[in-house]
Motif scaffolding. Structure first.
Motif, PDB file in Angstrom:
ATOM      1  N   ILE A 168       0.840  -1.204   0.000  1.00  0.00           N
ATOM      2  CA  ILE A 168       0.000   0.000   0.000  1.00  0.00           C
ATOM      3  C   ILE A 168       0.876   1.257   0.000  1.00  0.00           C
ATOM      4  N   TYR A 169       1.744   1.392   1.015  1.00  0.00           N
ATOM      5  CA  TYR A 169       2.553   2.606   1.108  1.00  0.00           C
ATOM      6  C   TYR A 169       3.513   2.736  -0.074  1.00  0.00           C
ATOM      7  N   GLN A 170       4.180   1.634  -0.444  1.00  0.00           N
ATOM      8  CA  GLN A 170       5.123   1.714  -1.556  1.00  0.00           C
ATOM      9  C   GLN A 170       4.433   1.914  -2.903  1.00  0.00           C
ATOM     10  N   THR A 171       3.140   1.624  -2.958  1.00  0.00           N
ATOM     11  CA  THR A 171       2.373   1.960  -4.165  1.00  0.00           C
ATOM     12  C   THR A 171       2.149   3.463  -4.253  1.00  0.00           C
ATOM     13  N   ILE A 172       1.910   4.062  -3.095  1.00  0.00           N
ATOM     14  CA  ILE A 172       1.700   5.510  -3.051  1.00  0.00           C
ATOM     15  C   ILE A 172       3.027   6.255  -3.167  1.00  0.00           C
TER      16      ILE A 172
END
Length: 550
Positions: free
Chosen positions: A365-369
């Motif tokens: 999730i975070y690394q996608t953002i």
């Protein structure tokens, strides 16, 4: 009830021991990070893939042997409306480990994934994966209060400590050592915790069985004495519910990060599979004491104990029957060890839930953002995520005091929504983003329409056998399995149709949001190393956590 000094001393000693082990493991983790430039995230989440056979078996077993496991089994066996036939969690977990070892460990470990959502990211892309990843994150967080409630309720009833104090102290200790050392701390503390659970419970069993205030459990197994048979009965109307529960607890375990985190952190694919098979036997051995204690409780003359009449079931304290039996049928020092086992079991699962939720949030999730996030930034995200998950999970204990509310919510999310998704992404080549999105919607909508008395959701989609009990409709068919299979079918059908439409040119490629045409040229997921066949079974270039030679 007066404060139990031996129980309090045991809890304090145990927490200090666990915290000390966790801090020691965190020092080892920091040294490993310095030797692994650019791989700090993998060290935090997977202990640099150096978990050996011995430590792997301990941490795999400890993760499932939580407070709800040892207390819940004893409660179900003792409960005259249930019995052993409804307390097959050790068997169900064992089957889950065997299935995981046979089918899931190899494809996950050989591709060097970091989380169970990495194969989704590789096949469906980052956007859809981030949306799907919300479900396992929620599941891990909502299981935290279920564990803490079991501990807090036990300590408040038996040791007379305030509920909130027990819950928050346990949560803070688990958060601290998980933040400091990641999987290293979790794995090493799991060794201590499951050892304490195993030794303490089996230490209590002889004292419980040699007590003279209960009828021989072999006589009460199928006969009514002080209450109904502790083996229990399976009525015809309950067969569908029993099948549903059995499948949820066995197959559903394959769709949670906790299981895959253990296999992915192992030294090799073969080690990962062996860990599953050995843990399958270990979890049954650890579950036997709870079954025996529940059977003794169902065969006890409570008038002959200091607890007195009415019985725990009549007082509404069935959930506390294990600590109550230990308190009344064992010496004080043995009872203290039993309480330590409960605390150890809770923390051995709570820290795993914290780390699993953080793993998926950070990598999927975070690394996608923030795809350009530095390793230092990710380390801070990991720490803050563990703290946030712990605080949110602990705070949820104030919303509801029922373990079942949180347990059912988590189990439904994994079994009905995530299991069919994981099966398709790993084993069904035709599956694609369109099918995944359709399966998600179908599973969610059908599960809500099927109703749930615990959440006061009315039954709208009634299956054969649905009956009204006290004005509330109750499903008798295995409706959760029906929802899961419906989602699985939806994924296959919509994936096939979408693939046909775009690959045959019926729909123009510009409408292909999930890039079905280019799906066959798969690229490794972010955070997953390139799979290179048997190289995954080569010895890890770093020193293993314990040298077992496997």
């Amino acid at each position: 009830m007066a404060l139990s000094i031996p129980g309090l001393i045991m809890m304090v000693a145990f927490y200090l021991l666990v915290l000390g082990i966790g801090i020691w493991a965190s020092v080892k983790s920091k040294k490993m990070e310095k030797k692994t430039p650019g791989g700090q995230v993998e060290v935090s989440f997977l202990a640099n893939r150096s978990v050996s056979l011995v430590v792997g078996v301990f941490t795999m077993t400890a993760t499932w042997v939580g407070g709800a496991f040892i207390i819940g089994i004893a409660e179900a066996v003792y409960d005259p409306t249930k019995g052993l036939i409804w307390a097959l969690v050790p068997l169900q977990t064992s089957i889950a480990f065997i299935i995981g070892g046979l089918f899931f460990a190899k494809p996950m470990r050989e591709n060097n994934y970091v989380s169970m959502m990495d194969p989704f990211q590789r096949k469906y892309g980052k956007g859809l994966t981030a949306a799907l990843a919300i479900i396992p994150v929620i599941t891990e967080v909502v299981w935290i209060p279920a564990l803490l409630i079991s501990l807090g309720a036990t300590m408040s009833v038996v040791i007379d400590l305030p509920f909130s104090a027990c819950v928050w102290i346990s949560a803070v200790v688990a958060i601290i050592y998980t933040v400091l050392g990641g999987l290293y701390s979790v794995a090493y503390t799991d060794v201590i915790q499951i050892s304490l659970v195993f030794l303490s419970l089996w230490l209590c069993v002889p004292f419980v069985l040699t007590s003279d205030i209960y009828t021989d459990i072999s006589e009460t197994a199928f006969n009514r004495t002080y209450q109904g048979s502790w083996v229990g009965r399976l009525e015809y109307d309950d067969v569908g519910i029993w099948i549903d529960n059995f499948l949820v607890m066995s197959l559903g375990n394959m769709a949670i990060q906790d299981f895959h985190q253990r296999t992915l952190s192992s030294r090799s694919t073969s080690t990962a599979r062996i860990i599953c098979f050995i843990a399958a036997g270990a979890v049954i051995v650890v579950g036997i004491p709870s079954v025996l204690i529940g059977a003794v409780a169902a065969s006890t003359d409570w008038n002959a104990t200091s607890y007195g009449s009415p019985s725990p079931y009549e007082r509404g304290e069935s959930a506390m029957v294990l600590p109550i039996i230990l308190q009344n049928l064992t010496p004080t020092y043995i009872f203290a060890f039993g309480i330590g086992a409960v605390a150890a079991a809770v923390m051995s699962s709570a820290d795993s839930y914290l780390l699993s939720a953080t793993t998926i949030f950070t990598t999927n999730i975070y690394q996608t953002i923030r795809s350009q996030a530095s390793d230092k930034e990710l380390q801070w995200v990991i720490r803050l995520s563990i703290v946030a998950a712990g605080l949110v999970g602990t705070s949820l204990t104030y919303l509801d005091s029922s373990i079942m509310v949180f347990w059912i919510l988590g189990a439904d999310l994994t079994y009905t929504i995530m299991l069919p998704q994981l099966i398709c992404v790993l084993f069904i080549r035709v599956s694609n983003g369109y099918g995944a999105a359709a399966g998600y919607v179908v599973a969610f909508v059908m599960r809500v329409l099927c109703g749930e008395p615990v959440f006061k959701l009315p039954v709208i989609l009634a299956f054969p056998g649905c009956t009204s009990e006290d004005g509330v409709y109750v499903q008798r068919a295995p409706f959760k399995t029906i929802c899961m299979l419906s989602a699985l079918t939806s994924i296959l059908v919509f994936s096939y149709v979408a693939s046909l439409l775009f690959n045959k040119g019926i729909l123009h490629e510009r409408w292909d949001v999930f890039k079905v045409k280019s799906q066959e040229e798969l690229r490794p997921a972010e955070g997953a190393r390139e799979a290179d066949g048997e190289k995954t079974d080569a010895p890890n270039e770093n020193k293993p956590m314990l040298d077992t030679g496997c």
